[in-house]
Design an enzyme around this catalytic site. Structure first.
Site, PDB file in Angstrom:
ATOM      1  N   GLY A   1      40.343  34.181  33.630  1.00 42.89           N
ATOM      2  CA  GLY A   1      39.345  33.937  34.667  1.00 42.89           C
ATOM      3  C   GLY A   1      38.818  35.245  35.236  1.00 42.89           C
ATOM      4  O   GLY A   1      39.421  36.307  35.054  1.00 42.89           O
TER       5      GLY A   1
ATOM      6  N   GLY B   1      43.087  31.778  31.830  1.00 43.80           N
ATOM      7  CA  GLY B   1      42.127  30.688  31.733  1.00 43.80           C
ATOM      8  C   GLY B   1      41.685  30.392  30.316  1.00 43.80           C
ATOM      9  O   GLY B   1      41.315  29.260  29.993  1.00 43.80           O
TER      10      GLY B   1
ATOM     11  N   GLU C   1      50.405  36.260  34.428  1.00 38.01           N
ATOM     12  CA  GLU C   1      50.070  36.052  35.844  1.00 38.01           C
ATOM     13  C   GLU C   1      51.118  36.577  36.821  1.00 38.01           C
ATOM     14  O   GLU C   1      50.768  36.952  37.948  1.00 38.01           O
ATOM     15  CB  GLU C   1      49.817  34.563  36.102  1.00 38.01           C
ATOM     16  CG  GLU C   1      48.546  34.011  35.475  1.00 38.01           C
ATOM     17  CD  GLU C   1      48.702  33.650  34.011  1.00 38.01           C
ATOM     18  OE1 GLU C   1      47.707  33.230  33.399  1.00 38.01           O
ATOM     19  OE2 GLU C   1      49.816  33.802  33.461  1.00 38.01           O
TER      20      GLU C   1
ATOM     21  N   ASP D   1      49.474  29.356  35.151  1.00 38.27           N
ATOM     22  CA  ASP D   1      48.843  28.107  35.609  1.00 38.27           C
ATOM     23  C   ASP D   1      48.046  27.484  34.459  1.00 38.27           C
ATOM     24  O   ASP D   1      48.448  27.603  33.315  1.00 38.27           O
ATOM     25  CB  ASP D   1      48.003  28.364  36.863  1.00 38.27           C
ATOM     26  CG  ASP D   1      46.779  29.223  36.604  1.00 38.27           C
ATOM     27  OD1 ASP D   1      46.831  30.116  35.729  1.00 38.27           O
ATOM     28  OD2 ASP D   1      45.756  29.018  37.298  1.00 38.27           O
TER      29      ASP D   1
END
Length: 364
Positions: A75, A123, A146, A154
């Site tokens: 992301g 992402g 992350e 995530d």
């Protein structure tokens, strides 16, 4: 098209979606940013899936990245950092829409093929590793780094990692280390290794399939180009990894590594010592909870609750500052030690959030 004509036509969009033969092609199109995804891109992918799902001429989806560096580096973390600094709501909006999209990809009714060539992180994993046919290459560098940003794996990463063999997922989730293509197949993040030099031919084969193509037909097409590799370097390390990472407390994992004087144990310990203590403790608990979950959606709901708390945290801003903004690689974590992460600190990451809970549209 001449350069002058291209200039008049304006720049290409960040997300290109079009039908090519039987394939609904979704191309992430920010090659200079290794196709880092933004909120408008997630929304455009969702719209494209609406169109492709309804179009009887589309037999399969093909996700690919522009350029030669990778499918997607994750992301656009800088935007999230700026919003977090001013107590904005980008995290709440972006992660809600992204996670709902991740769940939709996992249940998409038509075969969904992802070309996971080059860099695939964060992402980008969410857009590809939940698909029905996941193709990696000898160039694949897949990671969920992350915890180095004060965050946790995530986009359904806790679901994926918790279903890797033994403690392989715990290892990759906590260290953020990179999988190559065969590693990704072994860790159950991918299905087939195809040489990067054969991707163009595979793409042509997929585009030429008929509109009513079955998942078995798509698999057969991919297998025709695949190397057959099912495990990479990490598989040989599983006995040690299982021994070190079998614990449910970060302090016990650290202690197990400290007791082992091998070079691998000590390099793994050094890697963990660079990560956010709070991020690792949250990530480990999420991974253990994911093992008892019956669906990707359950994990995404849990990740969303925790992500909103991360967005409010100093650790997230500090991790992004050190890695992306100032690039000094010297984050000052709060708290600085695993033993200082208290139950009171952890509680908000796992609390139900009422009206803001993540909900999935079962019609999609």
């Amino acid at each position: 098209m001449t350069a002058q004509a291209a200039s008049r036509a304006g720049p290409e969009p960040d997300l290109i979606a079009r039908r090519e033969g039987a394939a609904g092609v979704i191309r992430l199109n920010r090659p200079k940013a290794i196709n880092a995804v933004t909120l408008p891109m997630f929304r455009d992918i969702d719209k494209a899936l609406d169109q492709f799902e309804a179009d009887p001429a589309v037999g399969l989806i093909l996700l690919e990245g522009a350029g030669d560096r990778g499918l997607c580096a994750g992301g656009d973390i800088r935007e999230l950092y700026e919003s977090s600094k001013v107590k904005g709501d980008l995290g709440k909006i972006l992660w809600r829409e992204e996670y709902i999209l991740n769940a939709r990809i996992a249940k998409f009714p038509k075969p969904y093929v992802s070309f996971m060539d080059g860099i695939v992180m964060g992402g980008g994993v969410g857009l590809s590793a939940h698909s029905s046919h996941r193709v990696v290459t000898e160039r694949t560098k897949l990671a969920m780094p992350e915890v180095g940003l004060g965050f946790f794996p995530d986009v359904g990463g806790t679901w994926l990692l918790s279903r890797s063999p033994g403690e392989i997922g715990t290892y990759f989730g906590l260290t953020g280390r990179t999988m190559n293509g065969p590693d990704a197949v072994y860790a159950r993040f991918a299905d087939a290794v195809v040489p990067s030099g054969k991707l163009a031919a595979l793409r042509e084969t997929l585009v030429d399939l008929r509109a009513g193509v079955s998942a078995a037909d798509v698999k057969a097409a991919i297998d025709g180009f695949a190397t057959g590799e099912t495990s990479g370097p990490v598989a040989a390390l599983q006995p040690q990894i299982d021994r070190w990472f079998a614990h449910d407390r970060m302090a016990d994992i650290i202690a197990a590594l400290q007791r082992d004087t091998s070079e691998l144990a000590q390099s793994t310990l050094k890697t963990l010592n660079e990560k956010s203590p709070r991020g690792m403790v949250v990530a480990l608990r999420l991974l253990r909870l994911a093992r008892g979950s019956s669906s990707l959606e359950q994990c995404l709901v849990r990740e969303y609750r925790a992500a909103l708390e991360v967005f409010r945290s100093d650790d997230f801003r500090e991790g992004v500052r050190a890695a992306v903004i100032d690039k000094d690689r010297n984050p000052r974590w709060s708290p600085p030690r695993i033993e200082d992460v208290t139950p009171e600190m952890l509680a908000p990451y796992f609390a139900e959030i009422g009206a803001d809970e993540l909900k999935f549209d079962q019609s999609k």
